[in-house]
Design an enzyme around this catalytic site. Structure first.
Site, PDB file in Angstrom:
ATOM      1  CG  ASP A 237      -1.828   1.199   1.306  1.00  0.00           C
ATOM      2  OD1 ASP A 237      -1.924   1.937   0.298  1.00  0.00           O
ATOM      3  OD2 ASP A 237      -2.447   1.397   2.369  1.00  0.00           O
TER       4      ASP A 237
ATOM      5  CE  LYS B 195      -0.335   3.784   3.419  1.00  0.00           C
ATOM      6  NZ  LYS B 195      -1.185   4.382   4.445  1.00  0.00           N
TER       7      LYS B 195
ATOM      8  CG  ASP C  43      -3.209   5.821   2.108  1.00  0.00           C
ATOM      9  OD1 ASP C  43      -3.060   4.602   1.872  1.00  0.00           O
ATOM     10  OD2 ASP C  43      -2.583   6.442   2.991  1.00  0.00           O
TER      11      ASP C  43
ATOM     12  CD  GLU D  95      -5.340   0.636   0.636  1.00  0.00           C
ATOM     13  OE1 GLU D  95      -5.388   1.839   0.958  1.00  0.00           O
ATOM     14  OE2 GLU D  95      -4.883  -0.242   1.382  1.00  0.00           O
TER      15      GLU D  95
ATOM     16  NE  ARG E  97     -11.805   3.377   4.040  1.00  0.00           N
ATOM     17  CZ  ARG E  97     -11.740   4.344   4.933  1.00  0.00           C
ATOM     18  NH1 ARG E  97     -12.726   5.223   5.050  1.00  0.00           N
ATOM     19  NH2 ARG E  97     -10.687   4.443   5.737  1.00  0.00           N
TER      20      ARG E  97
END
Ligand code: BES
Ligand code: MN
Ligand code: ZN
Length: 513
Positions: free
Chosen positions: A258, A265, A335, A337, A339
């Site tokens: 991620d 991030k 970010d 992502e 869900r």
């Protein structure tokens, strides 16, 4: 590492040959005149040994004891938690050493029930785990065999076997959690699921981009768009119950890395986002344990797996996508992502007419702020399900804590351009994430475990914990012990067909891992 259960009374423990003898010593021990009891008593009297949880005293080549090394370790009142602390401390002293055969003696414990046995076995396995998959020089693990010694092996057998099955599941979850993202791609996770299908009663079906598109999983596909790695949707099934028994569905977030996507991030500690598939790993681990333990129930495992990357094709803040449920989603932050992949898996879960659906996800940094590394966040629309999971957590020492789901928390998810936005404000971030998921879980009893704080450790001990495999398996075994619920009691025959199989018209072909 192999575990073996043996009946060894105190005096027999003394004559058992091994490289190391670990003796769990509670505050109160019945007197005895065997060498071990005398040693424990003398060490306590002299003040050299305290029986507080985790306190140690080591002896080498002691007269009257066949073991080369003796480690006395205090367990206080002897609770399962104290046993875990004690075994972790004692096994820690053996790590990297030469001991090949270790005897772990529970023979001095008055009360060594299944929970105590499990705590000991799990702590033992945890302390001796060593990651090696991507190291060039691997020093062979010396520790081969742990003999768990109890006063009566017949009484302890069931608890022991459960613990040993569980250990295999936890180890698998840890292993996949720890592997770097280039050694744990969605395709590789699918390969791990295929391996599991070699175990009795486990089957697997792997869907790729084409099949997922056909199902209309627009939200899941949106996350995968920015990556060169093709997505996989893994469907595992464990058929331990009757055909008509409604299954429990486990859904694991399988983001193999991620970056945050376009809402990228910060780079510090971004490496830890390889752990963003720990929910998926816990589902694989739970299935590994099911394969060992063979309980009488049906379980489905769903893993939506992909990377979240920034790229020319990646989704952009403000993009609107259509989920499999038909609901449109405005992606305000790429970010958030997890869900987005989970919501389509939850919709997919409907076809199984489940008795319960539990999703497991490293979903929010906010959950880490709220609960730290001690308890996972538990969100549920169903009180009975929530209670079962809370109880399973307490019994297995893999704790969770129930969080709220008031509708007011969903206010921030309103969108001017879609049915729902994928983020609300910063406040209550773990709850608003759960509120988003709840919109897709209206057709079954549902619970969500946010394991962002519990699935891995940072810092010097960086690594996957294997949580919450113990909680999940404990919950599943308790479900197996309850009378099975059929989705259609009257038409049991129809239920048999629909309970675990997808309706023919929406069945899609599968691809190779
Ligand atoms: N995988 C992260 C959650 C996460 C972050 C777990 C840090 C453990 C440590 C998730 O995909 C994420 O990025 N969540 C965002 C949500 C936010 C954009 C609403 C977060 O928590 O910051
Ligand atoms: Mn994210
Ligand atoms: Zn994530």
């Amino acid at each position: 590492m192999d575990f073996e259960l043996k009946t060894l009374t105190r005096s027999r423990v003394c004559t058992e040959k091994c490289d190391a003898l670990v003796v769990l010593v509670p505050l109160h021990v019945a007197e005895g005149d065997d060498t071990l009891s005398v040693l424990v008593e003398a060490a306590t009297q002299s003040g050299d040994f305290e029986r507080k949880p985790g306190k140690l005293l080591q002896a080498y080549r002691t007269t009257g004891i066949a073991a080369t090394r003796v480690i006395l370790v205090g367990v206080g009142e002897g609770s399962a938690k104290n046993i875990r602390t004690a075994v972790a401390a004692a096994m820690g002293t053996l790590k990297g050493g030469n001991a090949q055969r270790v005897v772990l003696s529970l023979s001095l414990l008055k009360d060594a029930g299944a929970a105590h046995m499990q705590a000991a076995v799990l702590a033992c396995s945890d302390a001796s785990y060593s990651y090696s998959a991507t190291k060039s020089k691997v020093s062979p693990v010396k520790l081969q065999r742990i003999v768990v010694a109890v006063a009566s092996a017949a009484d302890a057998k069931a608890g022991f076997e459960k613990a040993v099955g569980l250990v295999k599941g936890i180890a698998l979850a840890k292993e996949w959690g720890n592997r770097p993202a280039n050694h744990a791609t969605p395709v590789m996770l699918a390969g791990a699921a295929r391996e599991l299908a070699k175990l009795p009663r486990i089957k697997v079906e792997i869907l790729g981009p084409k099949e997922v598109a056909k199902l209309g999983m627009g939200s899941f596909m949106a996350v995968a768009r920015g990556s060169e790695e093709p997505l996989r949707f893994i469907v595992l099934r464990y058929d331990g119950g009757l055909k008509a028994d409604a299954p429990v569905v486990l859904v694991g977030k399988g983001i193999t890395f991620d970056t945050g996507g376009i809402s990228i991030k910060p780079s510090s500690e971004m490496d830890e986002m390889k752990f963003d598939m720990c929910g998926a790993a816990s589902v694989l681990g739970a299935f590994r344990a099911l394969g060992e333990l063979q309980p009488k129930l049906n379980v489905i495992g769903l893993i939506p797996s992909c990377e979240n990357m920034p790229d020319g094709k990646a989704i952009k803040p403000g993009d609107v996508v259509t989920s499999m449920s038909g609901q449109t989603i405005e992606i305000l932050n790429t970010d958030a992502e997890g869900r987005l992949v989970l919501c389509d898996a939850l919709t997919y879960a409907e076809r199984f007419k489940p008795r319960a659906v539990v999703d497991i996800a490293t979903l929010t940094g906010a959950c880490v702020v709220a609960l730290g590394a001690v308890r996972s966040g538990l969100f549920s629309s169903d009180d009975a399900l929530a209670q079962s999971l809370l109880n399973a957590g307490e019994r297995s020492l893999d704790l969770c804590w129930r969080m709220p789901l008031d509708d007011d928390y969903a206010d921030g998810l309103k969108s001017n351009f879609a049915d729902v936005a994928n983020v609300a404000g910063r406040a209550g971030g773990s709850v608003t994430a759960a509120k988003f998921l709840q919109r897709f879980a209206g057709k079954f009893a549902w619970a969500h475990l946010d394991i962002a704080g519990t699935a891995w450790k940072s810092g010097a001990a960086k690594g996957s914990t294997g949580r919450p495999v113990a909680l999940l398996v404990e919950y599943l075994l308790a479900q197996a012990a309850q009378p099975a619920k059929t989705p259609l009691l009257v038409k049991a025959k129809t239920a048999a067909k629909t309970a675990i199989k997808a309706p023919a018209k929406t069945r899609v072909k599968t691809v190779r891992a």
